[in-house]
Write a protein that holds these residues in place. Sequence first.
Motif, PDB file in Angstrom:
ATOM      1  N   VAL A 258       1.261   4.655  -8.999  1.00  5.89           N
ATOM      2  CA  VAL A 258       0.741   4.443  -7.769  1.00  5.89           C
ATOM      3  C   VAL A 258      -0.408   4.189  -7.944  1.00  5.89           C
ATOM      4  CG1 VAL A 258       1.745   5.335  -5.664  1.00  5.89           C
ATOM      5  CG2 VAL A 258       2.642   5.889  -7.625  1.00  5.89           C
ATOM      6  N   LEU A 259      -0.457   3.004  -7.391  1.00  4.79           N
ATOM      7  CA  LEU A 259      -2.206   2.703  -6.619  1.00  4.79           C
ATOM      8  C   LEU A 259      -2.710   3.042  -5.071  1.00  4.79           C
ATOM      9  CD1 LEU A 259      -2.558  -1.203  -8.654  1.00  4.79           C
ATOM     10  CD2 LEU A 259      -3.074   1.629  -8.991  1.00  4.79           C
ATOM     11  N   PRO A 260      -3.506   3.731  -4.183  1.00  3.29           N
ATOM     12  CA  PRO A 260      -4.310   3.510  -3.633  1.00  3.29           C
ATOM     13  C   PRO A 260      -3.398   2.756  -2.189  1.00  3.29           C
ATOM     14  CG  PRO A 260      -6.335   3.780  -4.998  1.00  3.29           C
ATOM     15  CD  PRO A 260      -4.643   3.211  -5.883  1.00  3.29           C
ATOM     16  N   PHE A 261      -3.196   3.336  -2.121  1.00  2.00           N
ATOM     17  CA  PHE A 261      -2.341   2.135  -0.128  1.00  2.00           C
ATOM     18  C   PHE A 261      -3.930   2.026   0.483  1.00  2.00           C
ATOM     19  CE2 PHE A 261       1.850   4.317   0.057  1.00  2.00           C
ATOM     20  CZ  PHE A 261       2.238   4.078  -1.576  1.00  2.00           C
TER      21      PHE A 261
ATOM     22  N   ARG B 137      -1.762  10.165   2.253  1.00  2.00           N
ATOM     23  CA  ARG B 137      -0.699  11.011   2.490  1.00  2.00           C
ATOM     24  C   ARG B 137       0.640  10.317   1.734  1.00  2.00           C
ATOM     25  NH1 ARG B 137      -2.652  12.247   8.189  1.00  2.00           N
ATOM     26  NH2 ARG B 137      -0.735  11.457   8.768  1.00  2.00           N
ATOM     27  N   ALA B 138       0.738   9.125   2.594  1.00  2.00           N
ATOM     28  CA  ALA B 138       1.727   8.148   1.887  1.00  2.00           C
ATOM     29  C   ALA B 138       2.204   8.193   0.349  1.00  2.00           C
ATOM     30  CB  ALA B 138       1.491   6.868   2.845  1.00  2.00           C
ATOM     31  N   GLN B 139       0.946   7.958   0.001  1.00  2.00           N
ATOM     32  CA  GLN B 139       0.815   7.832  -1.643  1.00  2.00           C
ATOM     33  C   GLN B 139       0.926   9.053  -1.925  1.00  2.00           C
ATOM     34  OE1 GLN B 139      -3.075   7.473  -3.589  1.00  2.00           O
ATOM     35  NE2 GLN B 139      -2.653   6.528  -5.076  1.00  2.00           N
ATOM     36  N   ASP B 140       0.000  10.029  -1.971  1.00  2.14           N
ATOM     37  CA  ASP B 140       0.981  11.331  -2.431  1.00  2.14           C
ATOM     38  C   ASP B 140       1.917  11.622  -2.247  1.00  2.14           C
ATOM     39  OD1 ASP B 140      -1.751  12.669  -2.858  1.00  2.14           O
ATOM     40  OD2 ASP B 140      -2.224  13.309  -1.328  1.00  2.14           O
ATOM     41  N   TYR B 141       2.919  11.215  -1.437  1.00  2.60           N
ATOM     42  CA  TYR B 141       3.837  11.466  -0.384  1.00  2.60           C
ATOM     43  C   TYR B 141       5.226  10.634  -1.852  1.00  2.60           C
ATOM     44  CZ  TYR B 141       2.871  13.354   3.995  1.00  2.60           C
ATOM     45  OH  TYR B 141       2.532  14.262   5.143  1.00  2.60           O
TER      46      TYR B 141
ATOM     47  N   VAL C 232       8.895  13.346   7.972  1.00  2.00           N
ATOM     48  CA  VAL C 232       8.901  12.687   9.056  1.00  2.00           C
ATOM     49  C   VAL C 232       8.493  11.500   7.212  1.00  2.00           C
ATOM     50  CG1 VAL C 232       8.778  10.310   9.854  1.00  2.00           C
ATOM     51  CG2 VAL C 232       8.765  12.384  11.086  1.00  2.00           C
ATOM     52  N   GLY C 233       6.845  11.812   6.481  1.00  2.00           N
ATOM     53  CA  GLY C 233       6.488  10.621   5.624  1.00  2.00           C
ATOM     54  C   GLY C 233       8.087  10.886   4.319  1.00  2.00           C
ATOM     55  N   LEU C 234       7.496  12.078   4.685  1.00  2.00           N
ATOM     56  CA  LEU C 234       8.535  12.072   2.816  1.00  2.00           C
ATOM     57  C   LEU C 234      10.144  11.621   2.794  1.00  2.00           C
ATOM     58  CD1 LEU C 234       8.344  15.815   1.233  1.00  2.00           C
ATOM     59  CD2 LEU C 234       7.414  13.748   0.693  1.00  2.00           C
TER      60      LEU C 234
ATOM     61  N   GLU D 269      14.495   7.798   1.440  1.00  2.45           N
ATOM     62  CA  GLU D 269      15.341   6.436   1.290  1.00  2.45           C
ATOM     63  C   GLU D 269      14.354   4.447   1.224  1.00  2.45           C
ATOM     64  OE1 GLU D 269      16.424   4.023   5.347  1.00  2.45           O
ATOM     65  OE2 GLU D 269      16.828   6.520   5.682  1.00  2.45           O
ATOM     66  N   MET D 270      13.410   4.906   0.940  1.00  2.00           N
ATOM     67  CA  MET D 270      12.865   3.412   0.973  1.00  2.00           C
ATOM     68  C   MET D 270      13.065   3.479  -0.992  1.00  2.00           C
ATOM     69  SD  MET D 270       9.862   2.659   2.954  1.00  2.00           S
ATOM     70  CE  MET D 270       9.465   1.740   1.658  1.00  2.00           C
ATOM     71  N   LEU D 271      12.674   4.407  -1.477  1.00  5.74           N
ATOM     72  CA  LEU D 271      12.425   4.462  -3.089  1.00  5.74           C
ATOM     73  C   LEU D 271      14.414   4.968  -3.813  1.00  5.74           C
ATOM     74  CD1 LEU D 271       9.458   6.662  -3.760  1.00  5.74           C
ATOM     75  CD2 LEU D 271      10.001   4.590  -4.015  1.00  5.74           C
ATOM     76  N   GLU D 272      15.258   5.722  -3.134  1.00  6.59           N
ATOM     77  CA  GLU D 272      16.592   5.565  -3.363  1.00  6.59           C
ATOM     78  C   GLU D 272      17.476   3.863  -3.601  1.00  6.59           C
ATOM     79  OE1 GLU D 272      18.704   7.887  -0.384  1.00  6.59           O
ATOM     80  OE2 GLU D 272      18.244  10.144  -1.645  1.00  6.59           O
TER      81      GLU D 272
END
Length: 198
Positions: free
Chosen positions: A47-50, A62-66, A180-182, A187-190
């Motif tokens: 997972v590269l930096p966003f 934060r989004a990268q960590d989540y 909200v982020g998680l 939902e997206m990864l599902e």
Amino acid sequence: MLSMRKCFLIACVLLIISLLSGCGVKTRSETFLREDIELGYVRQVAVLPFENHSKDDYAAARAQDYTITQGLAMGLFDIVDKGLVDSVIKEEAIEPGTPLDMPTIKRLGQRLNVQAFLLGAVDYAEEGRRGNYAFPEFSLTLRLIDVGTGTVLWQASGYGSGYSVWGRLFGLAPRDIFQVGLGTIEEMLETLPAGASD
């Protein structure tokens, strides 16, 4: 005919059910999945930096960590440690968030021993308001890129909000940016195929 007490009890139960259903994270997403490729070969992902297109300086980190957390929790792929990824990117003198050319993608893929990169861009991470009710809003795009070809294997764009009608009406605290982020990323990864890690 139902007694007044039974009607009141039914109304209370329905109110509680609607309150509970209205307190979750509200999400929407749109997804692309390449149909001519099976993802079973993708075992290890970095997972590269966003990229960050929001006003929040820390939204991309934060989004990268989540995303790493959710990817690991869901068992989608083996994910390379973030520290190792950051170290290799630093050694390669790659500015986080800059577009990668094909030779760089291949070189990073070999160095990190991965079949794909998970890239992301945070488009929006701000506080929304309706009247005096404030809530977090979050929008991002994720994409899975094959390191050998640079092909987009999967892409999803999603939006999440901590807004709740019942929260606004009854003064309940909205979901925070973490929830909200998680929730949005989950939902997206599902939408990745269930057998992607098989």
